[in-house]
Design a protein around this motif. Structure first.
Motif, mmCIF file in Angstrom:
data_model
loop_
_atom_site.group_PDB
_atom_site.id
_atom_site.type_symbol
_atom_site.label_atom_id
_atom_site.label_comp_id
_atom_site.label_asym_id
_atom_site.label_seq_id
_atom_site.Cartn_x
_atom_site.Cartn_y
_atom_site.Cartn_z
ATOM 1 N N SER A 42 0.871 -1.167 0.000
ATOM 2 C CA SER A 42 0.000 0.000 0.000
ATOM 3 C C SER A 42 0.906 1.215 0.000
ATOM 4 C CB SER A 42 -0.911 0.011 1.231
ATOM 5 O OG SER A 42 -1.639 1.224 1.279
ATOM 6 N N HIS A 57 -7.560 -4.611 0.699
ATOM 7 C CA HIS A 57 -7.121 -3.226 0.531
ATOM 8 C C HIS A 57 -7.733 -2.613 -0.721
ATOM 9 C CE1 HIS A 57 -3.777 -2.266 3.487
ATOM 10 N NE2 HIS A 57 -4.009 -3.542 3.768
ATOM 11 N N SER A 65 -6.422 3.113 0.441
ATOM 12 C CA SER A 65 -5.198 2.333 0.257
ATOM 13 C C SER A 65 -4.913 2.175 -1.237
ATOM 14 C CB SER A 65 -5.344 0.952 0.914
ATOM 15 O OG SER A 65 -4.165 0.194 0.754
ATOM 16 N N VAL A 67 -2.933 0.307 -3.758
ATOM 17 C CA VAL A 67 -2.183 -0.945 -3.808
ATOM 18 C C VAL A 67 -1.364 -1.016 -5.101
ATOM 19 C CG1 VAL A 67 -2.353 -3.447 -3.839
ATOM 20 C CG2 VAL A 67 -3.905 -2.115 -2.411
#
Length: 336
Positions: A42, A57, A65, A67
């Motif tokens: 993240s 996430h 978040s 990713v």
């Protein structure tokens, strides 16, 4: 920032710097469930995560978040610098998991999707485990507003790292700059290894950088009690405290009775994030988590006690047949 992260700040390709950060011991397991060999991160939170946690996430949205794959995605310089400035999983978790209640268990690699989802949402979206002053809450809000709030949270956390780090008074000894003092109280040993006929004469040695300190020798005792304080100066670029136990011999070289590395980053990061501990009552502010990569017997809790930042540590000595050690660490900023 630890010396690991400081070294990564040097010029180089973004992917190589991220891979180097990933290879640090605390980043070899997922920040959220402890699964080995995480390949995702993240970028805005600053943690490395496994594929299963990566899915959760992503479901939170990029406003919470963002990713990225360590190997497949392109990283911007800003994203790489942010990850390195935070320092990785141990540093981030000392903030995001500072207040995990006893009634809440951190998920393991094989938990159900629902358990994983509940913990990750509580940790990042609902901010339930954060230091209260870092929490940013709102009522019902749009995705745009939520993105602004989460961005503000990230800025507050980053500012907490930067401000407390830069505001520490530093002193110089030669070319080395120091950020504080670490008081280590070596309390006692249990079931230490036999190195003489029936017993041993143990003493403890601590190393940090070029500093080397040792306790007194306790004669003929496998369960010694020291309760001895040792004071180390912590440089701006620091690594773990290296601990060794030896058996004192009069006529030959002293025999090793085990060793361990003590990660001091969670203690220092937590202390710097809170600032002056005398402004707070007794409370838990962080944690060094037990894993197969460290010598901890149990999770090591970081507390403010009577206006001081302290951490109780119980370790199993490594590379030896038996032996445990109990110690306490206290962080002392230079202006104290």
């Amino acid at each position: 920032m630890s010396n690991y992260a400081a070294g990564l700040g040097k010029p180089g390709s973004g992917k190589r710097r991220i891979r180097d950060l990933l290879n640090q011991p605390d980043n070899r397991v997922c920040a959220d469930c402890g699964a080995s060999d995480p390949k995702w991160a993240s970028a805005n939170i600053g943690v490395f995560i496994c594929l299963k946690c990566c899915g959760v996430h992503r479901s939170l949205g990029t406003h919470i978040s963002k990713v990225l794959s360590v190997t497949l995605d392109e990283w911007s310089d800003e994203e790489v610098d942010s990850m390195i400035e935070i320092g990785g999983n141990a540093s981030a978790n000392s903030i995001y998991e500072a207040f995990v209640p006893d009634t809440c268990s951190k998920p393991g690699p094989d938990v159900s999707h629902d358990q994983r989802m509940r913990f990750i949402r509580a940790k990042y979206e609902l901010q339930e485990f954060l230091k209260p002053s870092l929490r940013i809450t709102s009522g019902k809000c749009s995705t745009k507003s939520s993105a602004f709030l989460t961005s503000s949270l990230s800025r507050k956390i980053m500012d907490s790292f930067r401000t407390n780090s830069s505001s520490q008074k530093m002193f110089q000894e030669g070319m080395v700059e120091f950020i504080g003092l670490l008081k280590v109280t070596i309390k006692k040993g249990t079931n230490l290894a036999i190195r003489d006929m029936m017993s041993s004469d143990p003493y403890v040695v601590l190393n940090l950088g070029k500093q080397k300190l040792q306790t007194t020798v306790v004669n003929s005792n496998l369960n010694p009690v020291w309760n001895q304080e040792l004071m180390l100066s912590v440089p701006e670029s620091y690594g773990p405290v290296k601990l060794q136990v030896y058996d004192y011999d009069t006529f030959s070289a002293d025999d090793i009775m085990g060793e361990a590395e003590i990660d001091i980053q969670p203690l220092i990061t937590s202390a710097m994030a809170f600032g002056d501990p005398e402004m707070f009552g007794d409370m838990q502010i962080g944690k060094w988590l037990k894993s197969h990569d460290n010598p901890l017997i149990d999770d090591s809790i970081i507390n403010i006690v009577d206006g001081k930042v302290k951490q109780e540590v119980q370790i199993k000595l490594q590379n030896v047949e038996s032996g445990e050690l109990e110690l306490e660490m206290e962080w002392l900023p230079l202006d104290q």
